[in-house]
Design a protein around this motif. Sequence first.
Motif, PDB file in Angstrom:
ATOM      1  N   ALA A 181       0.942  -1.048   0.005  1.00 20.69           N
ATOM      2  CA  ALA A 181       0.022   0.004  -0.172  1.00 20.69           C
ATOM      3  C   ALA A 181       0.744   1.225   0.067  1.00 20.69           C
ATOM      4  N   THR A 182       2.193   1.288   0.392  1.00 21.53           N
ATOM      5  CA  THR A 182       3.151   2.232   0.660  1.00 21.53           C
ATOM      6  C   THR A 182       3.691   2.434  -0.959  1.00 21.53           C
ATOM      7  N   VAL A 183       3.390   1.818  -1.775  1.00 22.72           N
ATOM      8  CA  VAL A 183       4.086   1.853  -3.109  1.00 22.72           C
ATOM      9  C   VAL A 183       3.075   2.018  -4.313  1.00 22.72           C
ATOM     10  N   SER A 184       3.326   3.082  -5.318  1.00 26.11           N
ATOM     11  CA  SER A 184       2.461   3.138  -6.416  1.00 26.11           C
ATOM     12  C   SER A 184       3.402   3.267  -7.662  1.00 26.11           C
ATOM     13  N   ALA A 185       2.766   2.704  -8.813  1.00 25.47           N
ATOM     14  CA  ALA A 185       3.378   2.405 -10.067  1.00 25.47           C
ATOM     15  C   ALA A 185       2.361   3.200 -11.131  1.00 25.47           C
ATOM     16  N   VAL A 186       2.861   3.980 -11.960  1.00 31.08           N
ATOM     17  CA  VAL A 186       2.329   4.648 -13.078  1.00 31.08           C
ATOM     18  C   VAL A 186       3.230   4.145 -14.531  1.00 31.08           C
ATOM     19  N   TYR A 187       2.347   4.085 -15.533  1.00 30.36           N
ATOM     20  CA  TYR A 187       2.655   4.212 -16.976  1.00 30.36           C
ATOM     21  C   TYR A 187       2.878   5.675 -17.402  1.00 30.36           C
ATOM     22  N   GLN A 188       4.102   5.854 -17.852  1.00 35.49           N
ATOM     23  CA  GLN A 188       4.259   7.345 -18.362  1.00 35.49           C
ATOM     24  C   GLN A 188       4.623   7.385 -19.782  1.00 35.49           C
ATOM     25  N   ASP A 189       4.054   8.224 -20.489  1.00 36.87           N
ATOM     26  CA  ASP A 189       4.258   8.467 -21.792  1.00 36.87           C
ATOM     27  C   ASP A 189       3.753   9.995 -22.387  1.00 36.87           C
ATOM     28  N   GLU A 190       4.263  10.484 -23.564  1.00 37.49           N
ATOM     29  CA  GLU A 190       3.973  11.666 -23.931  1.00 37.49           C
ATOM     30  C   GLU A 190       3.538  11.405 -25.529  1.00 37.49           C
ATOM     31  N   GLN A 252       7.040  17.142 -15.127  1.00 37.71           N
ATOM     32  CA  GLN A 252       6.140  16.237 -14.793  1.00 37.71           C
ATOM     33  C   GLN A 252       6.157  15.226 -13.682  1.00 37.71           C
ATOM     34  N   LEU A 253       7.572  14.534 -13.594  1.00 36.82           N
ATOM     35  CA  LEU A 253       7.798  13.923 -12.412  1.00 36.82           C
ATOM     36  C   LEU A 253       7.576  14.398 -11.081  1.00 36.82           C
ATOM     37  N   LEU A 254       8.209  15.750 -11.025  1.00 34.28           N
ATOM     38  CA  LEU A 254       7.979  16.367  -9.707  1.00 34.28           C
ATOM     39  C   LEU A 254       6.397  16.440  -9.306  1.00 34.28           C
ATOM     40  N   ARG A 255       5.505  16.737 -10.154  1.00 35.76           N
ATOM     41  CA  ARG A 255       4.109  16.937  -9.769  1.00 35.76           C
ATOM     42  C   ARG A 255       3.694  15.321  -9.415  1.00 35.76           C
ATOM     43  N   LEU A 256       4.114  14.466 -10.055  1.00 34.89           N
ATOM     44  CA  LEU A 256       3.658  13.054  -9.591  1.00 34.89           C
ATOM     45  C   LEU A 256       4.205  12.691  -8.219  1.00 34.89           C
ATOM     46  N   LEU A 257       5.425  13.053  -8.025  1.00 39.17           N
ATOM     47  CA  LEU A 257       6.077  12.905  -6.580  1.00 39.17           C
ATOM     48  C   LEU A 257       5.261  13.526  -5.539  1.00 39.17           C
ATOM     49  N   LYS A 258       5.194  14.862  -5.732  1.00 42.45           N
ATOM     50  CA  LYS A 258       4.327  15.827  -4.688  1.00 42.45           C
ATOM     51  C   LYS A 258       2.797  14.993  -4.516  1.00 42.45           C
ATOM     52  N   GLY A 264       0.775   9.476   1.103  1.00 43.60           N
ATOM     53  CA  GLY A 264       1.420   8.783   2.055  1.00 43.60           C
ATOM     54  C   GLY A 264       2.266   7.769   1.424  1.00 43.60           C
ATOM     55  N   LYS A 265       2.858   7.807   0.168  1.00 42.85           N
ATOM     56  CA  LYS A 265       3.459   6.693  -0.623  1.00 42.85           C
ATOM     57  C   LYS A 265       4.866   6.760  -0.175  1.00 42.85           C
ATOM     58  N   ARG A 266       5.550   5.694  -0.239  1.00 39.72           N
ATOM     59  CA  ARG A 266       7.153   6.051   0.125  1.00 39.72           C
ATOM     60  C   ARG A 266       7.964   5.782  -1.056  1.00 39.72           C
ATOM     61  N   ARG A 299      12.179  11.250   2.486  1.00 42.55           N
ATOM     62  CA  ARG A 299      10.833  11.594   1.445  1.00 42.55           C
ATOM     63  C   ARG A 299      10.904  10.580   0.429  1.00 42.55           C
ATOM     64  N   ILE A 300       9.597  10.544  -0.434  1.00 44.66           N
ATOM     65  CA  ILE A 300       9.266   9.582  -1.413  1.00 44.66           C
ATOM     66  C   ILE A 300      10.609   9.279  -2.243  1.00 44.66           C
ATOM     67  N   ARG A 301      10.822   7.928  -2.637  1.00 47.04           N
ATOM     68  CA  ARG A 301      11.989   7.907  -3.723  1.00 47.04           C
ATOM     69  C   ARG A 301      11.103   7.488  -4.866  1.00 47.04           C
TER      70      ARG A 301
END
Length: 359
Positions: A181-190, A252-258, A264-266, A299-301
Motif C-alpha cells: 500500500a505504500t508503493v505506487s506505479a504509473v505508466y508514463q508517456d507523451e 511532470q515527475l515532480l508533480r507526480l512525486l508531490k 503517504g506513498k514511500r 521523502r518519497i523515492r
Amino acid sequence: MKKIQAGHLSKKHLKKLRRLQRHRLTIVSRRATILILSYQGRSCSQIADMVGLHVQTVRNWIKAFNSADRKGRWNLFKPQPHPGRKPTFDEKVQQGLLDIFKESPRKYGFSDSRWTLHRLAEVAVRTGLVSSISHESVRRLINKSKHSYRRLKAWLKITDSQYDRKKRWRDWAVAWAKQDATVSAVYQDESWFSGNPRLVRGWVGPLHKGRVIILQDNLPGFWVLYAAMDVEDSRVHRYYAEKCNNRQVKKQLLRLLKHYEQLGKRVLIVIWDNASYHKAGRLRRWFRRYNRWAKREGRIRLLVIRLPKRSPWLNPIESIFMHTKAQVPGPLPYYDPYELKRLVELHFEEREARLAQTR
C-alpha cells in the motif's frame, strides 16, 4: 401400377452422373445417386431409404428427369435460386447513410469525431431517412456499397534481445505496487496533439486502403500531453506543455512525486519507453541526486523502469492515446488549439467519470 424408373442412360450419361455424385452440393449428389440406383433396378421406396428422402421426392425427380429433353435434363441438376423477400431498405437509404457519415458527427450533437454503427442508425432515424433501423442493417447497407470499416495497423517485431528480462522486471514492479500500500506505479508517456487530422479507424471507400489525409502547414499551434496512468485505479494524470524534452519530463515527475507523497506513498515507480528524453544524461543525473536527497530527508523515492524496445503493447497508455485521438481529433482538422485542448480534457474527464461508476 407402372414402375417408375429412370429412362435409358448411355455409358456417357452414366459417367457424367458418377461425376455429379462427387459434386460439392449435396442436392446435386443425391439427384445423381437417385438416377443411378433407379437405372440399376431399385424401386423408389428402396432408393428413398438409401438416400434419406421421402419416396414422393424420389418419384418426382425421376419423372422430371425422364420428361425433360436431352439438354434440359442436365440443367435440372442446377439448384434453383430463391429470390426471398424484397429488401427492406432501398438504394435511397443506402446513399443517405453514405452522405451522413461523410459529415462530422459533431454536426449531429456528438462529443467526438468518430462514427459508429449505432450513431449512424440513430442519426438516420433522427433525420427522417427511415422510421427505424438497426446497426446490423446499417452494416449490411454500407458493406453492400463496397465500403468497409478499417483500422490502420502497423505490425511490429520484437528487436530487443533483453525483452523477457525487461518484461519480468515490469511485471515485478506492477505486482509490488498492487501488494504494498505504500508503493505506487504509473505508466508514463507523451503524445503530440495538433490540429492536423490523424490516420485513424473509420469507414473507407472501395478504392482506398486507408484515409487519404492532406496535412496542412498553416494550422496554428500544437502541444504535448504528458500522461501517467496509475496501475491500481487507471486514473490518468495529465500535464500539458508546448515542448517535449527532458526538462518538461522532470516537471511532470515532480508533480507526480508531490501528489503521491501527499497520499503517504514511500516509493513511486515510473514505467516508460526508451525515448531520448527519457534517457537523457541530465535526467539520469537528476534521478541519482533526487534519490540521495530523498533517502537523507525521508521523502518519497523514485524508481524508473524502462520497457523493451519497440514494445508499445506493454504500455497501456499507448492505447489510451490512440483512443483519444480517434475520439477527439479524428479525421477532422482543428484550427483552434485551445478548443482542441478543451475537448481532450473533456474526454479524459468523461473517462474518469465512467471509471468512478465501475468502482
